[in-house]
Design an enzyme around this catalytic site. Structure first.
Site, PDB file in Angstrom:
ATOM      1  CE1 TYR A 154      -0.306   1.423  -8.930  1.00  0.00           C
ATOM      2  CE2 TYR A 154       0.771   1.087  -6.807  1.00  0.00           C
ATOM      3  CZ  TYR A 154      -0.375   1.091  -7.584  1.00  0.00           C
ATOM      4  OH  TYR A 154      -1.576   0.761  -7.021  1.00  0.00           O
ATOM      5  CE  LYS A 158      -2.132   4.149  -7.289  1.00  0.00           C
ATOM      6  NZ  LYS A 158      -3.447   4.606  -7.808  1.00  0.00           N
TER       7      LYS A 158
HETATM    8  P1  NAP Z   1      -7.795  -3.519 -11.421  1.00  0.00           P
HETATM    9  O1  NAP Z   1      -8.543  -4.700 -10.942  1.00  0.00           O
HETATM   10  O2  NAP Z   1      -6.641  -3.719 -12.327  1.00  0.00           O
HETATM   11  O3  NAP Z   1      -8.840  -2.509 -12.081  1.00  0.00           O
HETATM   12  C1  NAP Z   1      -8.402  -1.305 -12.660  1.00  0.00           C
HETATM   13  C2  NAP Z   1      -9.395  -0.891 -13.716  1.00  0.00           C
HETATM   14  O4  NAP Z   1      -8.923   0.349 -14.286  1.00  0.00           O
HETATM   15  C3  NAP Z   1      -9.514  -1.909 -14.855  1.00  0.00           C
HETATM   16  O5  NAP Z   1     -10.865  -2.168 -15.145  1.00  0.00           O
HETATM   17  C4  NAP Z   1      -8.805  -1.187 -16.002  1.00  0.00           C
HETATM   18  O6  NAP Z   1      -9.324  -1.492 -17.282  1.00  0.00           O
HETATM   19  C5  NAP Z   1      -9.118   0.265 -15.685  1.00  0.00           C
HETATM   20  N1  NAP Z   1      -8.229   1.157 -16.435  1.00  0.00           N
HETATM   21  C6  NAP Z   1      -6.904   1.004 -16.671  1.00  0.00           C
HETATM   22  N2  NAP Z   1      -6.441   2.001 -17.434  1.00  0.00           N
HETATM   23  C7  NAP Z   1      -7.497   2.816 -17.684  1.00  0.00           C
HETATM   24  C8  NAP Z   1      -7.650   4.002 -18.430  1.00  0.00           C
HETATM   25  N3  NAP Z   1      -6.627   4.581 -19.083  1.00  0.00           N
HETATM   26  N4  NAP Z   1      -8.884   4.577 -18.510  1.00  0.00           N
HETATM   27  C9  NAP Z   1      -9.942   3.997 -17.880  1.00  0.00           C
HETATM   28  N5  NAP Z   1      -9.854   2.858 -17.150  1.00  0.00           N
HETATM   29  C10 NAP Z   1      -8.646   2.275 -17.061  1.00  0.00           C
HETATM   30  O7  NAP Z   1      -7.217  -2.643 -10.199  1.00  0.00           O
HETATM   31  P2  NAP Z   1      -7.643  -2.549  -8.643  1.00  0.00           P
HETATM   32  O8  NAP Z   1      -6.763  -3.448  -7.889  1.00  0.00           O
HETATM   33  O9  NAP Z   1      -9.112  -2.610  -8.492  1.00  0.00           O
HETATM   34  O10 NAP Z   1      -7.116  -1.060  -8.341  1.00  0.00           O
HETATM   35  C11 NAP Z   1      -7.936   0.093  -8.394  1.00  0.00           C
HETATM   36  C12 NAP Z   1      -7.126   1.299  -7.937  1.00  0.00           C
HETATM   37  O11 NAP Z   1      -6.636   1.068  -6.618  1.00  0.00           O
HETATM   38  C13 NAP Z   1      -5.893   1.585  -8.805  1.00  0.00           C
HETATM   39  O12 NAP Z   1      -5.697   2.970  -8.896  1.00  0.00           O
HETATM   40  C14 NAP Z   1      -4.786   0.945  -8.023  1.00  0.00           C
HETATM   41  O13 NAP Z   1      -3.546   1.512  -8.332  1.00  0.00           O
HETATM   42  C15 NAP Z   1      -5.236   1.219  -6.604  1.00  0.00           C
HETATM   43  N6  NAP Z   1      -4.651   0.308  -5.605  1.00  0.00           N
HETATM   44  C16 NAP Z   1      -4.868  -1.036  -5.651  1.00  0.00           C
HETATM   45  C17 NAP Z   1      -4.303  -1.870  -4.686  1.00  0.00           C
HETATM   46  C18 NAP Z   1      -4.497  -3.362  -4.661  1.00  0.00           C
HETATM   47  O14 NAP Z   1      -3.885  -4.027  -3.805  1.00  0.00           O
HETATM   48  N7  NAP Z   1      -5.313  -3.945  -5.523  1.00  0.00           N
HETATM   49  C19 NAP Z   1      -3.491  -1.306  -3.680  1.00  0.00           C
HETATM   50  C20 NAP Z   1      -3.288   0.073  -3.676  1.00  0.00           C
HETATM   51  C21 NAP Z   1      -3.874   0.865  -4.642  1.00  0.00           C
HETATM   52  P3  NAP Z   1      -8.609  -2.620 -18.229  1.00  0.00           P
HETATM   53  O15 NAP Z   1      -8.891  -3.902 -17.570  1.00  0.00           O
HETATM   54  O16 NAP Z   1      -9.298  -2.476 -19.536  1.00  0.00           O
HETATM   55  O17 NAP Z   1      -7.161  -2.265 -18.236  1.00  0.00           O
END
Ligand code: NAP
Length: 253
Positions: A154, A158
């Site tokens: 990851y 990133k």
């Molecule tokens: P999340 O709640 O897990 O949501 C991610 C979404 O992406 C889910 O709906 C998932 O669908 C979808 N997804 C996964 N694989 C996919 C694919 N191949 N094609 C299309 N959609 C796909 O994550 P989040 O926390 O909101 O994070 C959003 C972004 O921010 C990510 O890139 C993450 O790495 C980044 N981020 C998050 C955090 C944090 O603390 N939360 C921190 C830094 C960066 P499914 O449910 O069907 O898998």
């Protein structure tokens, strides 16, 4: 006098979490929003929230790592909503493990969704931005890009997205297109809930502990990131490109 049609934004991974909040925010900002996720049905909640607030949304199912599905999805958005001129590459997955236990599949999936997915989506959308002479690309990086135990895959993806963003800024700037990255810290979503579960931690305790280490003394929420996306996408941010903003309540927490 007829109103000019709304500009069109695509948000990937918009069924929930940061993507859902971003889709809702961009709709409130006046964009017609393609709400894209793996399973079209899973986007219903986001689409309903946008429509209930008087906005326009389209549910789109696609795997961002699949070139054929990406092209079909972008073609459908262009045909049904209009040419996409804003793209938020937000879809993401984690497959955390210490390096010696990380499998080939854990590595490949994380690279495919974050890096290949952002590449395929951007390549498909940039044509519409170049044709329009205006565009905004926002990629979701992470504080993990600075290195994070258990996240060799990851963190690499990133960090890679930061190089991708800066290159897009250089190549596409002359066409009126900006590209920027947001590196969130700890945001309360299903992704971080799954992490707490995997390491056997109670969610509320885990959030409190993380918040205590954050300079602004709270955990992040998806709207914190949506707000920064809204800034990058705004008309007035046209001279801001190739930047990475850490939205973490401090430099890197
Ligand atoms: P999340 O709640 O897990 O949501 C991610 C979404 O992406 C889910 O709906 C998932 O669908 C979808 N997804 C996964 N694989 C996919 C694919 N191949 N094609 C299309 N959609 C796909 O994550 P989040 O926390 O909101 O994070 C959003 C972004 O921010 C990510 O890139 C993450 O790495 C980044 N981020 C998050 C955090 C944090 O603390 N939360 C921190 C830094 C960066 P499914 O449910 O069907 O898998």
């Amino acid at each position: 006098m007829s109103e000019s049609p709304a500009r069109v934004a695509v948000v990937t991974g918009a069924a929930r979490g940061i993507g859902a909040a971003t889709a809702v925010r961009l709709a409130a900002d006046g964009f017609a929003v393609a709400v894209l996720d793996l399973d079209e049905a899973s986007t219903a909640g986001t689409v309903q929230a946008i429509e209930a607030a008087g906005g326009r949304a389209l549910a789109v199912g696609a795997d961002v790592g699949d070139a054929g599905q990406v092209q079909a999805a972008v073609d459908r958005v262009a045909a049904e909503l209009g040419p996409p001129v804003v793209l938020v590459n937000n879809a993401g997955v984690t497959r955390d493990n210490l390096l010696f236990k990380m499998t080939d599949a854990d590595w490949d999936l994380v690279m495919t969704v974050h890096l290949r997915g952002s590449f395929l989506m951007t390549r498909a959308c940039q044509k519409h931005m170049v044709d329009a002479g205006w565009g905004r690309i926002v990629n979701l990086s992470s504080t993990s890009a600075l290195g994070n135990r258990g996240q060799a895959n990851y963190a690499t993806a990133k960090a890679g997205l930061q190089g991708f963003t800066k290159t897009l800024a250089i190549e596409l700037g002359r066409f009126g297109v900006t590209a920027n990255a947001i590196a969130p810290g700890f945001i309360q979503t299903e992704m971080t809930k799954a992490t707490a579960e995997r390491i056997g931690r109670n969610w509320e305790e885990y959030v409190a502990e993380r918040a205590a280490a954050i300079p602004v003394a709270r955990a992040g929420v998806p709207e914190d990131i949506a707000h920064t996306v809204s800034f990058f996408v705004s008309e007035g941010a046209g001279f801001v490109s190739g930047q990475v903003v850490y939205v973490a309540g401090g430099p890197r927490t």
